[in-house]
Structures are given as C-alpha cells and as structure tokens.
Motif scaffolding. Structure first.
Motif, PDB file in Angstrom:
ATOM      1  N   LYS A 181      12.979  29.515  47.980  1.00 43.63           N
ATOM      2  CA  LYS A 181      12.043  28.457  47.579  1.00 43.63           C
ATOM      3  C   LYS A 181      12.182  28.153  46.087  1.00 43.63           C
ATOM      4  CE  LYS A 181       8.515  30.005  50.918  1.00 43.63           C
ATOM      5  NZ  LYS A 181       7.131  30.530  51.046  1.00 43.63           N
ATOM      6  N   GLU A 198      12.798  35.414  49.802  1.00 39.71           N
ATOM      7  CA  GLU A 198      12.128  36.346  50.703  1.00 39.71           C
ATOM      8  C   GLU A 198      13.054  36.701  51.856  1.00 39.71           C
ATOM      9  OE1 GLU A 198       8.408  34.815  52.009  1.00 39.71           O
ATOM     10  OE2 GLU A 198       7.474  34.865  50.022  1.00 39.71           O
ATOM     11  N   THR A 236      17.764  19.867  47.397  1.00 35.06           N
ATOM     12  CA  THR A 236      17.767  19.766  48.855  1.00 35.06           C
ATOM     13  C   THR A 236      17.353  18.352  49.242  1.00 35.06           C
ATOM     14  OG1 THR A 236      17.096  22.089  48.993  1.00 35.06           O
ATOM     15  CG2 THR A 236      16.913  20.765  51.000  1.00 35.06           C
ATOM     16  N   SER A 253      16.950  18.609  55.765  1.00 31.61           N
ATOM     17  CA  SER A 253      17.239  19.754  56.619  1.00 31.61           C
ATOM     18  C   SER A 253      16.706  19.434  58.003  1.00 31.61           C
ATOM     19  CB  SER A 253      16.608  21.029  56.059  1.00 31.61           C
ATOM     20  OG  SER A 253      17.018  22.164  56.807  1.00 31.61           O
ATOM     21  N   ARG A 273      16.809  31.351  59.972  1.00 30.96           N
ATOM     22  CA  ARG A 273      16.216  32.226  60.982  1.00 30.96           C
ATOM     23  C   ARG A 273      17.286  33.078  61.666  1.00 30.96           C
ATOM     24  NH1 ARG A 273      14.386  27.157  61.929  1.00 30.96           N
ATOM     25  NH2 ARG A 273      15.766  26.971  63.730  1.00 30.96           N
ATOM     26  N   GLN A 287      23.347  27.617  60.590  1.00 28.74           N
ATOM     27  CA  GLN A 287      22.898  26.516  59.745  1.00 28.74           C
ATOM     28  C   GLN A 287      24.037  26.019  58.866  1.00 28.74           C
ATOM     29  OE1 GLN A 287      19.479  25.469  56.384  1.00 28.74           O
ATOM     30  NE2 GLN A 287      19.167  27.133  57.826  1.00 28.74           N
ATOM     31  N   HIS A 339      15.764  27.622  54.419  1.00 29.94           N
ATOM     32  CA  HIS A 339      15.148  28.573  55.349  1.00 29.94           C
ATOM     33  C   HIS A 339      16.123  28.863  56.480  1.00 29.94           C
ATOM     34  CE1 HIS A 339      11.967  30.741  57.383  1.00 29.94           C
ATOM     35  NE2 HIS A 339      12.270  30.091  58.501  1.00 29.94           N
ATOM     36  N   GLU A 358      15.508  37.071  58.576  1.00 33.07           N
ATOM     37  CA  GLU A 358      15.037  35.742  58.212  1.00 33.07           C
ATOM     38  C   GLU A 358      15.006  35.622  56.689  1.00 33.07           C
ATOM     39  OE1 GLU A 358      11.035  33.071  59.011  1.00 33.07           O
ATOM     40  OE2 GLU A 358      11.850  34.318  60.622  1.00 33.07           O
ATOM     41  N   ILE A 359      15.559  34.527  56.175  1.00 29.35           N
ATOM     42  CA  ILE A 359      15.652  34.319  54.730  1.00 29.35           C
ATOM     43  C   ILE A 359      14.937  33.030  54.354  1.00 29.35           C
ATOM     44  CG2 ILE A 359      17.235  33.807  52.815  1.00 29.35           C
ATOM     45  CD1 ILE A 359      19.243  35.668  54.125  1.00 29.35           C
ATOM     46  N   ASP A 360      14.155  33.083  53.284  1.00 32.33           N
ATOM     47  CA  ASP A 360      13.440  31.904  52.795  1.00 32.33           C
ATOM     48  C   ASP A 360      13.653  31.800  51.282  1.00 32.33           C
ATOM     49  OD1 ASP A 360      11.945  29.652  53.000  1.00 32.33           O
ATOM     50  OD2 ASP A 360      10.003  30.646  53.172  1.00 32.33           O
ATOM     51  N   ASN A 400      15.435  24.465  48.256  1.00 32.20           N
ATOM     52  CA  ASN A 400      14.780  25.227  49.327  1.00 32.20           C
ATOM     53  C   ASN A 400      15.755  25.408  50.491  1.00 32.20           C
ATOM     54  OD1 ASN A 400      12.229  25.139  47.937  1.00 32.20           O
ATOM     55  ND2 ASN A 400      11.982  23.039  48.674  1.00 32.20           N
ATOM     56  N   THR A 409      21.563  21.365  56.656  1.00 32.55           N
ATOM     57  CA  THR A 409      20.867  21.189  55.386  1.00 32.55           C
ATOM     58  C   THR A 409      21.830  20.531  54.410  1.00 32.55           C
ATOM     59  OG1 THR A 409      19.419  23.101  55.723  1.00 32.55           O
ATOM     60  CG2 THR A 409      19.735  22.356  53.456  1.00 32.55           C
TER      61      THR A 409
END
Length: 493
Positions: free
Chosen positions: A6, A60, A217, A220, A26, A31, A24, A2-4, A22, A210
């Motif tokens: 920000k 993250e 951004t 999304s 999963r 995506q 996100h 999982e990548i976030d 941003n 997105t």
C-alpha cells in the motif's frame, strides 16, 4: 501467502520512480503486472524482495507488517524472484547452478552430488523439461539458461513466485512447459506475479491484470473484465490503432548476398539475399542456428565456407570491426553481455561506433558528442534522468533502446536485429517498428531475427525459415502464414 502493498513510494536521487503504488496478491492467484519500460514494475518487486527499501508505504504478508532485509531473507520466507536478466554462474555446471547455496550434504559433511542430481531430475520431470545437468551453464543456449533460473527458483518451494519476462528466451515447447508448471503451482496455492509484455500470454494464463504507468497503479482488474485495447491504453496513456505499421516501402535492388555459408555442426549451405529498403525476417525454432548465422556474418564467430557480397562485390569479414567498416550494424540477442558496456554511461554507449565523427585532430568534441547522443536517446524514448547515467542502472527495455540508438547513430547500410523487441513494452515496440519503417524508407536494409511470429509476419517483406542449420524455405509476405512458418521450422514441407 497473501501480500498487500500500500502506498509504496521510491526515489533514486531526484528521480521519483514510484508514487504511491498499491498491489494486492492472493494465494493461488496468477497476477500479471504490466506497464511500459520504466513504469516501476521491477523497482516495486525489488522493494517486495528486500533488494531496495521503500521511502514510504507498507507491506503486509498474511496481514502482518513485513520488511525483508535482503533478497535471501525474502527467499527464506518463501518469495522467489526470477529476474529478466539471466543470473547464472557460467563456469559452473547446470546442476551446480541449481543449488548455488543450499546443497545437500552426506553424513560426513561432503556435498552430496548424487542427492542433488536426484532432486534436480525429479523437479525437471515434474516441470516436463530435459536440462543437461552436466553441461557448463555458459555453453547452454539462452533458453536453457532461462529454464535453469526457473527450475532453481522452483526448487526453493516458494509460496510466491515473481517471474519477470520469463518466456522471452524460451521456445514454444519450453513456454508450454512453463505454463503447465504455473497451473500446477496455482493448484497448490502458490501465488504468482507475472511480469510480461506479451498480451496473448497474459490473457491466456493470468487471473488478474494490474497496470502501472509513470510509477503509479492505473488499474487492477480480473482478466474477464478488461480487453487488450484497454490494457494498452492504460499502459501508454493513449490508444494504438495499428500495432504493426503499414509497410509502404518497395524494396529496391539487391544490396547483400550470401552464398553457401557453412560452419560444420552449426549451419550448412545457407544462401539468401537482401534488397535495399527491405525487412528480411528470419524465423525458426530456438537452437535452429539463426543467431549463429548472424554472428558469423558480422564476424563475431567463424565460418568455414561460403561467400558474402555487398553491392555485387565480394567482401571478407574476419571480425566485427571489418563489418562496421562495411556499414554493418548488429543488435545482438543478449544486450547485457554483448550489446552494452554496463559501466559506461548512456552517452558513451551510444557514441561508441561513431566516435570518429566527433574527433578533430584526435580530440573528441564533447559538445558534438553530447548533442548527437541526446537526439538519439530522445528519439528512442530512453527513460533516464540524464544521458550520463550508467547503462547498468537502466531497466532492461531502456538498455535495449540504448543498443538500438548506438547502431542507428552510425547510419548503417545493413542492420541485423536479433530479437530487437525482446523485453520491450507495447508502446516502445510500436516506436521501434515505426523506426524500422523510417530506416527502410531511407534505403537501409534490415535483417530481423525474431521468435515472435506475429512480429515476423507483421513486419517482414520476406521471411527465411531456418531448420537445424539449413534454409528450410523463403516466403514472400503474401504467401507467409503462421502455419507455413511452423511447418518449415519443424522440418515439414
């Protein structure tokens, strides 16, 4: 995985490319990342994979802060990036390209080519493709080279795969194989970031979309909660009511004619004509010989037999300079290696075919050259800090715009466009279509080679379909349909 991401910010000099983006992602999610050329999509992915360093913001991975030192570091952590532009070693075999660094070894320390072949064949079987493993990669088609890149990335056993316009050079069958692989990867929990301008592919194969615009951004949303028209509006900041503009130009008299053009083993007995102000579409499967015919007409490659006529007079084109002197322009399929001098500025690339028009007593008038190139760059919407920027630093779509500007500037009487909108965003495509209409209204004749059937149908006055190096049929705008084109392209009647 999982990548976030920000608040990602990035500037190159005074040019701020990303403004607090941003994203996100999963595990097991496909995506789509969409936006106009220059929106910042590739820069964002370059930051994720350690190619660039963000000026601000955090990344993250599985809830832990992470910054990759370089691309290899990202790959070692399970993130693979399939770039839009091909990155192959043209003098090595396909098999060697699949294992550029980590090659299996025998117990004596020698490269284990037998094991390499076993791994490659197993992966190709899993993907459902047939790669010529012993062929020199530089001799393969653009589609085959793209599949080499995709296969190489999948051999990394990645947990996140980033695909930047992966189907731009693929045949329909290869595209279907890719989507099958994506579904398998998704079922295994692999996350995919899919960068594409093709709406049908995105809505048919992605879970989330997105959209980026001007380095930010914009939205999304799950695919089921948005529409194509909304995505277009988010991308360009406005609604595009007519994707393909109405053709109002009535083609005039015959300008260009080809009779029995032949190069044994490549194409055979090709005959057609193009009228003044006409958009003459050329369709067919990848490898059918469409590009090879155009290269022969422009003098890039030889042909053994056949005649070429311009305004009823036979002409002899032995090389591209002869073609340019006759008023021909050629927007090639591969902009990176054939359409641009990457180390030259935008200005010098645009000016190249027209330099004689700026010369007084063998000295170039720099002011005239600048004004000429600036007008064309602005007309095509090339996104750059200034036109002295090197072409290699532009996004793929903006590089294509420079190529188009270069040939438009020489005021050709016949312009060959080979995949002119490949890798171009929806807003820029509309601009190019409008420009094509404008050119034909001025009497310019266009030959457009395209693998995009809606584009061929939407823009062409007549369509020539090529099958295995021969003309399978020529259809008028009224009688042409997707079914008829596919039937002719696959050898049907």
């Amino acid at each position: 995985m999982e990548i976030d991401m920000k608040g990602i910010c990035k500037s190159f000099g005074t040019n701020q490319v990303l403004r607090g983006v941003n994203l996100h992602l999963r595990s097991g999610e496909v995506q789509a990342l969409m936006g106009e050329n220059g929106a910042g999509k590739s820069t964002l992915m370059n930051i994720l994979t350690g190619i660039h360093k963000a000026d601000a913001g955090t990344i993250e991975v599985d809830g832990k802060p992470m910054v990759f030192r370089n691309n290899k570091d990202a790959e070692d952590h399970g993130i693979a990036f399939i770039h839009q532009e091909l990155n192959i070693w043209p003098n090595l075999s396909v098999l060697e390209n699949l294992f550029p660094l980590k090659r299996p070894r025998t117990r004596f320390g020698f490269i284990d080519f037998k094991k390499m072949r076993e791994i490659a064949e197993a992966k190709c079987k899993e993907i459902g493709i047939d790669l010529p493993l012993d062929e020199i990669a530089g001799n393969c088609s653009v589609g085959q080279q793209q599949m080499v890149e995709i296969t190489r990335s999948l051999l990394l056993d990645a947990k996140v795969v980033i695909m930047d316009e992966p189907t731009a050079a693929l045949t329909e069958r290869e595209t279907d194989c890719l989507f099958d692989v994506m579904r398998k990867l998704k079922a295994q929990g692999v996350a995919i970031i899919y960068i594409s301008h093709r709406m049908e592919e995105v809505f048919g194969n992605c879970d989330t979309i997105t959209v980026m615009r001007d380095g930010q951004t914009i939205s999304s949303k799950p695919v089921g909660e948005t529409t194509m028209s909304q995505i277009v509006k988010d991308m360009v900041g406005r609604e595009i009511s007519e994707y393909y503009p109405l053709r109002t130009v009535t083609p005039g008299e015959e300008v260009f004619r080809v009779e029995h053009l032949t190069q044994p083993g490549v194409f055979q007995d090709v005959s057609f004509s193009v009228k003044k102000g006409e958009i003459f579409g050329v369709a067919g499967l990848m490898g059918a010989g469409r590009t090879e015919i155009m290269r022969a007409l422009f003098g890039v490659d030889p042909h053994k037999e056949g005649k070429v006529f311009l305004h009823g007079k036979e002409i002899n084109i032995k090389n591209p300079l002869d073609a340019i002197k006759e008023g021909f322009g050629f927007i090639t399929e591969n902009r990176k290696t054939e359409g641009l001098i990457l180390d030259f500025s935008i200005l010098k690339n645009i000016a190249l075919p027209s330099e004689n028009t700026f010369a007084n007593y063998n000295c170039i008038n720099s002011q005239k050259e600048y004004e000429f190139c600036k007008v064309l760059a602005d007309k095509l919407g090339v996104k750059t800090t200034d036109i002295y920027q090197e072409a290699k630093n532009l996004s793929g779509g903006n590089q294509q715009k420079v190529v188009i500007a270069k040939w438009i500037g020489m005021h050709p009487s016949l312009l060959i466009l080979d995949e002119p909108t490949r890798g171009i965003d929806v807003g820029a495509k509309k601009d190019i279509y409008d420009l094509m209409n404008e050119l034909t209204a001025q009497g310019v004749s266009l030959i457009m080679v395209s693998s995009d059937l809606p584009e061929i149908l939407g823009m062409s006055d007549r369509i020539m379909v090529i099958h295995e190096g021969r003309v399978a049929g020529i259809l008028s705008r009224k009688e042409a349909s997707q079914e008829k084109i596919i039937t002719l392209a696959t050898g049907g009647n």
